[in-house]
Design an enzyme around this catalytic site. Structure first.
Site, PDB file in Angstrom:
ATOM      1  N   GLU A  37      10.490  -4.853   4.329  1.00 45.44           N
ATOM      2  CA  GLU A  37      10.406  -6.292   3.765  1.00 45.44           C
ATOM      3  C   GLU A  37      10.311  -6.414   2.300  1.00 45.44           C
ATOM      4  OE1 GLU A  37       9.073  -4.865   6.353  1.00 45.44           O
ATOM      5  OE2 GLU A  37       9.191  -6.528   8.149  1.00 45.44           O
ATOM      6  N   GLU A  89      -4.433  -6.307  15.317  1.00 49.93           N
ATOM      7  CA  GLU A  89      -3.725  -4.929  14.906  1.00 49.93           C
ATOM      8  C   GLU A  89      -4.835  -3.941  14.940  1.00 49.93           C
ATOM      9  OE1 GLU A  89      -0.171  -4.787  11.570  1.00 49.93           O
ATOM     10  OE2 GLU A  89      -2.183  -3.682  10.724  1.00 49.93           O
ATOM     11  N   GLY A 138      -4.724  -1.710   5.172  1.00 44.49           N
ATOM     12  CA  GLY A 138      -3.807  -2.855   4.869  1.00 44.49           C
ATOM     13  C   GLY A 138      -4.614  -4.176   5.222  1.00 44.49           C
ATOM     14  N   ARG A 139      -4.915  -4.487   6.224  1.00 48.74           N
ATOM     15  CA  ARG A 139      -5.531  -5.564   6.817  1.00 48.74           C
ATOM     16  C   ARG A 139      -6.987  -5.863   6.554  1.00 48.74           C
ATOM     17  NH1 ARG A 139      -4.079  -2.049  10.727  1.00 48.74           N
ATOM     18  NH2 ARG A 139      -5.907  -1.331  11.856  1.00 48.74           N
ATOM     19  N   LYS A 142       9.688  -0.520  14.142  1.00 43.88           N
ATOM     20  CA  LYS A 142      10.198  -0.260  12.594  1.00 43.88           C
ATOM     21  C   LYS A 142      11.389   0.609  12.764  1.00 43.88           C
ATOM     22  CE  LYS A 142       6.151  -1.155   9.939  1.00 43.88           C
ATOM     23  NZ  LYS A 142       5.189  -0.305   9.204  1.00 43.88           N
ATOM     24  N   LYS A 155       1.057  -1.192  -0.001  1.00 48.71           N
ATOM     25  CA  LYS A 155      -0.163   0.035   0.022  1.00 48.71           C
ATOM     26  C   LYS A 155       1.014   1.182  -0.073  1.00 48.71           C
ATOM     27  CE  LYS A 155      -3.443   2.510   2.766  1.00 48.71           C
ATOM     28  NZ  LYS A 155      -4.221   2.378   4.083  1.00 48.71           N
TER      29      LYS A 155
HETATM   30  O1  F6P Z   1       3.567  -2.870   9.742  1.00 52.50           O
HETATM   31  C1  F6P Z   1       2.121  -3.015   9.610  1.00 52.50           C
HETATM   32  C2  F6P Z   1       1.636  -2.683   8.402  1.00 52.50           C
HETATM   33  O2  F6P Z   1       1.546  -1.532   8.211  1.00 52.50           O
HETATM   34  C3  F6P Z   1       0.227  -3.331   8.166  1.00 52.50           C
HETATM   35  O3  F6P Z   1      -0.546  -2.553   8.667  1.00 52.50           O
HETATM   36  C4  F6P Z   1       0.148  -3.722   6.749  1.00 52.50           C
HETATM   37  O4  F6P Z   1      -0.760  -4.340   6.189  1.00 52.50           O
HETATM   38  C5  F6P Z   1       1.627  -3.907   6.306  1.00 52.50           C
HETATM   39  O5  F6P Z   1       2.427  -3.191   7.360  1.00 52.50           O
HETATM   40  C6  F6P Z   1       2.150  -3.928   4.906  1.00 52.50           C
HETATM   41  O6  F6P Z   1       1.972  -2.499   4.336  1.00 52.50           O
HETATM   42  P1  F6P Z   1       2.331  -2.023   3.098  1.00 52.50           P
HETATM   43  O7  F6P Z   1       1.213  -2.684   2.142  1.00 52.50           O
HETATM   44  O8  F6P Z   1       2.297  -0.492   2.924  1.00 52.50           O
HETATM   45  O9  F6P Z   1       3.705  -2.746   2.650  1.00 52.50           O
END
Ligand code: F6P
Length: 523
Positions: free
Chosen positions: A214, A354, A268-269, A512, A208
């Site tokens: 990662e 979360e 995201g979730r 983070k 997102k």
């Molecule tokens: O670290 C938590 C988070 O922000 C989640 O809420 C989200 O689903 C995930 O990281 C991945 O985020 P992104 O889609 O921005 O890479």
């Protein structure tokens, strides 16, 4: 509008506190004995779903006070705000509109004065044509071969939802092999790509924000690996991205045609219904992806339009609050009696924990009551041979959701009959337990007269352990969509009642930041 009401200051809370004292020692067995229609009374059936709440430690009075609680905190106004696109995610100044992504009605939904439905439809049709091209073999790799493998690169909501749905809908899968890379652990990415052919693999980078360490690290590693056999211009045939951050995606070298947009009003979730579900659509075809959305929409409609007392997500949420805040239970276990749903509990861990793992209320004050639960679980019957001992005879009260299906997918009735006998056997054992007299008689019948005295206390099951049975006709994309949406509604309802903000996740940021600092220190 969301009202910021402290639930513990309501009249209903006081009534529930008193009621708890009166009810806490009542056994489920006596509740069943004194009410012949208990099962029917506490069941809610609609479409393909049967919810049986009767094996919960509730009476008519419990439900009455819990419904009063929902009314006193004005759940109805909060629901209107939720579905209409009001910015209920106040701390991030965002609407919460995953429900719009699956909206099948002709209703317009506005964010900042703009109807978002046309954009959603347009994006869905882009997903559909892309999916059809890849699945049919029309989309060719850099050596003109069709795609055989798809790798989803993402983490958290950009991984757990698609991964869980693809696993759950394995029966409906097409020929594409689907892989998921999430962990920054380099062994994860190496294990995934080691047998892949760059000529026939499509990489879907899902983020997102497009800033997640990662995902960007894994995507960069994979791109380097890809460029060992191909050239920069071939990237367009093998890399697509799903994001709100179009600028950074462009910098990564993704062709603008290969970018699937999402919106900041999708958390995201809660994003598997959006373009984040692209890997799902590729794995099972767009028609099945659409059915997933339809199932979720039908659950939303049930939630939106059904009176509270017959409303499955509302009753489930209230009962869960009853245990959390009055019985002081701390966790909830998810027990799907389907191997396909082995990733449901990990998925719900993110969605629920979360969201509702918060200790500051919507007025900015520290709460002095419990909020979000610890979520865990794994499929039955395997779980019976793993952790169920603790539920039956341990010291903790752990409300359980049993999820089962009336039919199996391959139609093996022998297995399915045994599976469901276990499903019902467990809920019954948890509720009824086994008395001293029953154990005594058992041992006597087995001719173990001399062992009765020593063994008896260990074989008694106290019972009175709560469970909800969710029985669904069959595991299909549509019913899966409904099931996931049921839990999403529950997250929202509980957040409203606990007076917390469910849709931000500041709690994950500190770790983070410190990881970044550590990296800088070591570089
Ligand atoms: O670290 C938590 C988070 O922000 C989640 O809420 C989200 O689903 C995930 O990281 C991945 O985020 P992104 O889609 O921005 O890479």
């Amino acid at each position: 509008m969301m009202k910021n009401i402290n639930p513990t200051e309501t009249n209903a809370w006081q009534k529930l506190t008193n009621h708890y004292t009166a009810l806490k020692d009542l056994h489920l067995k006596s509740l069943f004995n004194s009410d012949k229609i208990r099962k029917e009374k506490f069941s809610i059936n609609f479409n393909e779903f049967d919810f049986d709440f009767s094996k919960n430690r509730i009476t008519d009075e419990t439900i009455e006070y819990l419904l009063e609680l929902a009314n006193e905190v004005d759940l109805k106004s909060a629901m209107d705000a939720y579905f209409s696109g009001e910015k209920i995610n106040k701390t991030e100044n965002r609407a919460v509109l995953h429900t719009a992504l699956r909206n099948q009605s002709n209703n317009e939904i506005f964010v900042d004065g703009k109807n978002v439905m046309p954009e959603i439809k347009e994006t869905l049709s882009k997903m559909e044509s892309f999916t059809n091209k890849v699945v049919s073999g029309g989309w060719k790799g850099f050596t003109n071969k069709p795609i055989t493998d798809v790798v989803n690169i993402g983490i958290g909501g950009s991984d757990l939802g698609p991964d869980m749905v693809v696993e759950s809908l394995k029966y409906y899968k097409n020929h594409l092999n689907v892989h998921f890379v999430s962990n920054i652990d380099g062994d994860h990415v190496q294990e995934t790509i080691k047998n892949l052919n760059p000529e026939t693999t499509l990489f879907v980078i899902v983020s997102k924000t497009f800033t997640t360490q990662e995902t960007l690290t894994n995507a960069t590693t994979i791109k380097k690996w890809f460029l060992q056999s191909a050239s920069e211009k071939d990237v367009a045939k093998h890399f697509v991205a799903v994001s709100t951050n179009l600028k950074t995606v462009g910098k990564f070298g993704i062709d603008s045609d290969n970018i699937f947009t999402m919106w900041d009003w999708v958390g995201g979730r809660f994003s598997l219904w959006s373009t984040v579900g692209l890997t799902i659509s590729l794995a099972v075809g767009f028609r099945n992806f659409k059915d997933l959305l339809i199932g979720a929409f039908e659950m939303d409609e049930h939630f939106k339009n059904t009176p509270f007392e017959k409303n499955a997500p509302i009753i489930a949420s209230l009962i869960s609050i009853w245990y959390t805040n009055f019985f002081k239970s701390e966790s909830e276990v998810i027990l799907p009696y389907s191997q396909y749903l082995s990733k449901l509990a990990p998925y719900l861990q993110q969605a629920i924990m979360e969201s509702n793992g918060k200790s500051v209320d919507r007025n900015g004050n520290a709460v002095d009551y419990q909020t979000g639960n610890i979520i865990w679980g794994s499929p039955g019957t395997n779980s019976q041979h793993a952790f169920m001992q603790l539920l039956h005879q341990g010291t903790k009260l752990i409300p359980a959701d049993f999820i089962g299906f009336k039919e199996s997918l391959y139609g093996n009735t022998e297995h399915h009959t045994k599976l469901m006998a276990n499903f019902y056997g467990q809920t019954q054992a948890l509720a009824e337990g086994k008395t001293k007299e029953e154990v005594h008689l058992d041992l006597k019948t087995q001719g173990k007269i001399n062992e009765i005295e020593t063994l008896l206390p260990f074989k008694i099951f106290e019972g009175n352990k709560p469970s909800t049975a969710i029985l669904i006709d069959k595991l299909t994309p549509k019913t899966l969509g409904g099931l996931i949406a049921f839990y999403e509604c529950k997250i929202f309802i509980q957040g409203v009642i606990w007076n917390i903000y469910s849709f931000d996740q500041f709690g994950v940021e500190l770790g983070k930041e410190l990881a970044h600092k550590n990296l800088l220190k070591n570089s």
